[in-house]
Structures are given as C-alpha cells and as structure tokens.
Scaffold this motif. Structure first.
Motif, mmCIF file in Angstrom:
data_model
loop_
_atom_site.group_PDB
_atom_site.id
_atom_site.type_symbol
_atom_site.label_atom_id
_atom_site.label_comp_id
_atom_site.label_asym_id
_atom_site.label_seq_id
_atom_site.Cartn_x
_atom_site.Cartn_y
_atom_site.Cartn_z
ATOM 1 N N CYS A 21 0.828 -1.196 0.000
ATOM 2 C CA CYS A 21 0.000 0.000 0.000
ATOM 3 C C CYS A 21 0.869 1.255 0.000
ATOM 4 O O CYS A 21 2.075 1.194 0.247
ATOM 5 N N THR A 62 -7.519 -1.448 2.038
ATOM 6 C CA THR A 62 -6.784 -0.815 0.940
ATOM 7 C C THR A 62 -7.445 0.464 0.446
ATOM 8 O O THR A 62 -6.791 1.302 -0.173
ATOM 9 N N VAL A 67 -2.192 0.977 -4.507
ATOM 10 C CA VAL A 67 -1.533 -0.257 -4.090
ATOM 11 C C VAL A 67 -0.840 -0.860 -5.303
ATOM 12 O O VAL A 67 -1.231 -0.601 -6.439
#
Length: 82
Positions: free
Chosen positions: A11, A40, A46
């Motif tokens: 991330c 996320t 990401v």
C-alpha cells in the motif's frame, strides 16, 4: 481451467495486504479504484508485489491463511525471494 491466486499488495503507506482472487489484474484495479477491501481503500494506490498460482480454490485459500500468519519481516523476505 480456472486459476486461483494468493497475492500480496504494498500500500501507499508501505503496509502489506494479503488476499485471494481468480483474476489478478481485475482485483488490482478494484483495489486501486477504492472498491476493494476497506483496508486498501484508504491506502491507495496499491501495487502487486507478490503472487502465487493454484489450480484450486481450497489450496489458494489455505495459502492465503498461511501468508496472513507470517510476520511483516517474513512477508518481506518472501517478496524478496519471489
């Protein structure tokens, strides 16, 4: 034959997220569109840093569970080896 994948994402805040999917490209896009996991959603963008391929869902989900039990240090070592 469908493939099943376990994967690790890095991330934006350098944390790691582990998941399962049958379509890596689509799943990565979903995560980056903010429609994936809550974790996320606030840590975008990401990037895919590791994945493994399996022939059946059961094996993939067992591996996902095993990966989630690893420490961050162990995951980073796995990514580096990968």
């Amino acid at each position: 034959m469908d493939k099943h994948y376990t994967y690790i994402l890095e991330c934006k805040d350098h944390t790691l997220y582990t998941g399962y999917t049958t379509d890596l490209e689509r799943r990565l896009k979903v995560h980056n569109d903010g429609k994936g996991a809550k974790y996320t959603k606030i840590r975008r963008p990401v990037k895919l840093v590791y994945h493994e391929t399996f022939d059946n869902k059961s094996e993939a989900l067992k591996r996902e569970y095993a990966l989630k039990q690893l420490s961050r240090k162990q995951k980073l070592a796995l990514i580096k080896e990968g």
